[in-house]
Design a protein around this motif. Structure first.
Motif, PDB file in Angstrom:
ATOM      1  N   LEU A 349       0.886  -1.134  -0.116  1.00 38.03           N
ATOM      2  CA  LEU A 349      -0.271   0.074   0.072  1.00 38.03           C
ATOM      3  C   LEU A 349       0.845   1.292   0.012  1.00 38.03           C
ATOM      4  O   LEU A 349       0.582   2.150  -0.592  1.00 38.03           O
ATOM      5  CB  LEU A 349      -0.983  -0.119   1.293  1.00 38.03           C
ATOM      6  N   VAL A 350       2.021   1.230   0.695  1.00 38.51           N
ATOM      7  CA  VAL A 350       2.903   2.511   0.925  1.00 38.51           C
ATOM      8  C   VAL A 350       4.344   1.864   0.829  1.00 38.51           C
ATOM      9  O   VAL A 350       4.516   0.581   1.095  1.00 38.51           O
ATOM     10  CB  VAL A 350       2.788   3.231   1.992  1.00 38.51           C
ATOM     11  N   LYS A 351       5.225   2.312   0.325  1.00 36.75           N
ATOM     12  CA  LYS A 351       6.563   1.843   0.163  1.00 36.75           C
ATOM     13  C   LYS A 351       7.573   2.459   1.439  1.00 36.75           C
ATOM     14  O   LYS A 351       8.730   2.055   1.202  1.00 36.75           O
ATOM     15  CB  LYS A 351       7.117   2.057  -1.436  1.00 36.75           C
ATOM     16  N   ASP A 378       5.574  -0.824  -6.772  1.00 38.18           N
ATOM     17  CA  ASP A 378       5.756  -0.192  -5.647  1.00 38.18           C
ATOM     18  C   ASP A 378       5.974   1.328  -6.026  1.00 38.18           C
ATOM     19  O   ASP A 378       6.520   1.953  -5.099  1.00 38.18           O
ATOM     20  CB  ASP A 378       7.016  -0.659  -4.729  1.00 38.18           C
ATOM     21  N   THR A 379       5.494   1.443  -7.192  1.00 40.99           N
ATOM     22  CA  THR A 379       5.517   2.994  -7.553  1.00 40.99           C
ATOM     23  C   THR A 379       4.145   3.818  -7.819  1.00 40.99           C
ATOM     24  O   THR A 379       3.272   3.238  -8.290  1.00 40.99           O
ATOM     25  CB  THR A 379       6.390   3.533  -8.829  1.00 40.99           C
ATOM     26  N   GLY A 380       4.015   5.322  -7.494  1.00 45.42           N
ATOM     27  CA  GLY A 380       2.911   5.751  -7.849  1.00 45.42           C
ATOM     28  C   GLY A 380       1.769   5.270  -6.567  1.00 45.42           C
ATOM     29  O   GLY A 380       1.869   4.356  -5.621  1.00 45.42           O
ATOM     30  N   ASN A 381       0.684   6.012  -6.770  1.00 46.76           N
ATOM     31  CA  ASN A 381      -0.477   5.706  -5.938  1.00 46.76           C
ATOM     32  C   ASN A 381      -1.302   4.446  -6.303  1.00 46.76           C
ATOM     33  O   ASN A 381      -1.186   4.131  -7.212  1.00 46.76           O
ATOM     34  CB  ASN A 381      -1.411   7.020  -5.518  1.00 46.76           C
ATOM     35  N   ILE A 382      -1.985   3.961  -5.345  1.00 53.65           N
ATOM     36  CA  ILE A 382      -2.572   2.781  -5.383  1.00 53.65           C
ATOM     37  C   ILE A 382      -3.622   2.898  -6.712  1.00 53.65           C
ATOM     38  O   ILE A 382      -3.712   1.725  -7.508  1.00 53.65           O
ATOM     39  CB  ILE A 382      -3.230   2.068  -4.356  1.00 53.65           C
ATOM     40  N   LYS A 384      -3.746   4.889  -9.264  1.00 56.59           N
ATOM     41  CA  LYS A 384      -3.016   4.740 -10.688  1.00 56.59           C
ATOM     42  C   LYS A 384      -2.515   3.361 -11.107  1.00 56.59           C
ATOM     43  O   LYS A 384      -2.586   2.931 -12.094  1.00 56.59           O
ATOM     44  CB  LYS A 384      -2.111   5.785 -10.443  1.00 56.59           C
ATOM     45  N   ASN A 385      -1.883   2.736  -9.925  1.00 53.19           N
ATOM     46  CA  ASN A 385      -1.131   1.385 -10.338  1.00 53.19           C
ATOM     47  C   ASN A 385      -2.249   0.435 -10.530  1.00 53.19           C
ATOM     48  O   ASN A 385      -2.172  -0.272 -11.467  1.00 53.19           O
ATOM     49  CB  ASN A 385      -0.605   0.950  -8.847  1.00 53.19           C
ATOM     50  N   THR A 399      -2.827  -6.432  -2.941  1.00 56.81           N
ATOM     51  CA  THR A 399      -2.467  -5.359  -2.199  1.00 56.81           C
ATOM     52  C   THR A 399      -2.212  -5.761  -0.597  1.00 56.81           C
ATOM     53  O   THR A 399      -3.145  -6.287   0.143  1.00 56.81           O
ATOM     54  CB  THR A 399      -3.431  -4.211  -2.231  1.00 56.81           C
ATOM     55  N   ASP A 401      -1.529  -4.427   3.009  1.00 62.16           N
ATOM     56  CA  ASP A 401      -1.874  -2.984   3.449  1.00 62.16           C
ATOM     57  C   ASP A 401      -1.573  -2.971   5.098  1.00 62.16           C
ATOM     58  O   ASP A 401      -1.101  -4.076   5.605  1.00 62.16           O
ATOM     59  CB  ASP A 401      -3.282  -2.503   3.127  1.00 62.16           C
TER      60      ASP A 401
END
Length: 437
Positions: A349-351, A378-382, A384-385, A399, A401
């Protein structure tokens, strides 16, 4: 007729790493295409499925992989040297060259727009000629093969001598073929370098009709396995005047591509044309001697011929979808799971939370070893991914989280489904079963 536009497919293919123009950094080379990471994976999945359906899972099929370069007598005997031609016309104004039979207006050059600038059409042989060895003379001439079929026919006797299969039986081959197209066009539909998947199915002359109908049914099974809707696949019984000279019956299976209804693959009854030519030129018998001691005969042939690139283009066309999620347009590829180049994407969820990333890596490693091609993201927000994964046709996003790490939901992850965008909590230890199913 498909509502998908060709430019939609071309744009997505380049943007997401499926297919790039060949030699793009140097300005390109007409009629050539390079396959990126996702394109090569999708192509391999298609070819592997074909090999499984038509060779591995079938008792009467054998495979070969013949050389691309062959003795020039192969192409002389098959008629390719004399007859493998297209009608070429040249514009006297701009000197552009075109296939005469593909012009919308035979009196107008599509390049410069001038009328009445074409001379008489002349036969243009589409084979790429080369020389083998250090001396260039008539004896060193060879060709890049324009089809894979002749590599099967030239190995017919080898296979029979090695395995002595019962008739009917088939020999299958996948591989590169090359045609010096006058005017390659429509993305990967018509190019100068491509791959074929071909079968020569050897039958008793009296039994060809039964085998032909069997192959009609098998072709439709194949199209369904690709996810091609039945109403987008059409049979065209080719009239005698339009058939190849060696064919006594041909069905073109056409598909509703973005460029219109065009040939996807062909099924032809080639009689004994090829084996008889080999006999004539090589002076070696191509007769098959039945095990029951009955009269020997030269087998006749049913040939289903599949182009990999056209198949891939049809798969992308059928899979390309657009909808609206929360007021935003979404593009996604509704690929069958067994064809999808990426089966699962794993996303923390976040890196910037080491414990979250570590757990996601653990899930990723587990799925990587058991589910197939798994992508780490692991790039960009969830949000957009998720959209990116939809565009490349990933069936599931997993995901990891904060709920994965603590509370009543510890040990579970969010699984998002591509086609519906629905999400559900799934225990990590159940992921293998869930995603494989």
């Amino acid at each position: 007729m498909s509502e998908v536009k060709l430019e939609d497919i071309v744009s997505l293919a380049k943007r997401r790493g499926f297919i790039y123009p060949g030699s793009d950094v140097y300005g390109g080379l007409s009629g050539t295409w390079d396959y990126g990471p996702l394109g090569v994976a999708l192509k391999k999945n298609i070819m592997n499925l074909w090999w499984k359906m038509f060779v591995e899972d079938v008792e009467d099929m054998l495979g070969v992989d013949a050389a691309i370069l062959m003795n020039q007598k192969v192409w002389q005997a098959s008629g390719h040297v004399d007859t493998f031609t297209d009608p070429l016309v040249e514009c006297s104004n701009c000197h552009a060259r075109h296939r005469a039979d593909k012009l919308d207006d035979p009196n107008k050059c599509p390049t410069c727009g001038k009328e009445g600038t074409f001379g008489e059409a002349r036969a243009f042989n589409m084979m790429f000629q080369t020389n083998v060895g250090p001396v260039q003379d008539d004896n060193s001439i060879s060709y890049l093969r324009p089809e894979t079929a002749q590599g099967i026919f030239t190995n017919f006797k080898n296979v029979v001598d090695s395995f002595y299969p019962d008739v009917p039986f088939g020999i299958a081959q996948q591989g590169k073929a090359f045609r010096n197209e006058i005017s390659p066009r429509d993305f990967i539909f018509r190019s100068r370098e491509f791959e074929q998947m071909e079968i020569e199915y050897f039958v008793h002359p009296d039994q060809w009709e039964t085998s032909f109908e069997m192959w009609v049914a098998r072709v439709h099974e194949w199209c369904r396995a690709l996810g091609l809707p039945d109403d987008m696949v059409h049979e065209l019984e080719v009239e005698e005047a339009d058939r190849a000279h060696y064919s006594k019956r041909t069905i073109d299976f056409e598909f509703d591509f973005p460029i219109g209804r065009e040939e996807l693959l062909g099924l032809a009854y080639r009689t004994d044309f090829d084996l008889k030519n080999i006999e004539r030129v090589s002076k070696k018998s191509m007769e098959y001697r039945p095990k029951d001691g009955s009269a020997p005969f030269v087998p006749h042939v049913i040939e289903p011929s599949f182009g990999v690139e056209r198949t891939l283009m049809a798969v992308l066309t059928a899979a390309y979808k657009e909808d609206e999620i929360n007021g935003e347009k979404r593009i996604y590829l509704q690929l069958p799971t067994h064809l999808a180049p990426v089966k699962v994407a794993v996303l923390p969820l976040v890196k910037n939370k080491p414990e979250l990333v570590a757990k996601a890596r653990e899930v990723y490693a587990m799925l990587k070893s058991e589910v197939g091609n798994v992508l780490w993201v692991d790039t960009g927000n969830i949000g957009k991914n998720y959209r990116k994964m939809d565009e490349i046709g990933v069936p599931y996003c997993v995901t990891v989280d904060f709920e994965t790490l603590e509370g009543d939901t510890a040990g579970t992850v969010t699984v998002r489904h591509r086609d519906t965008t629905e999400q559900e909590r799934v225990a990590v230890h159940d992921l293998r079963t869930k995603l494989k199913g």
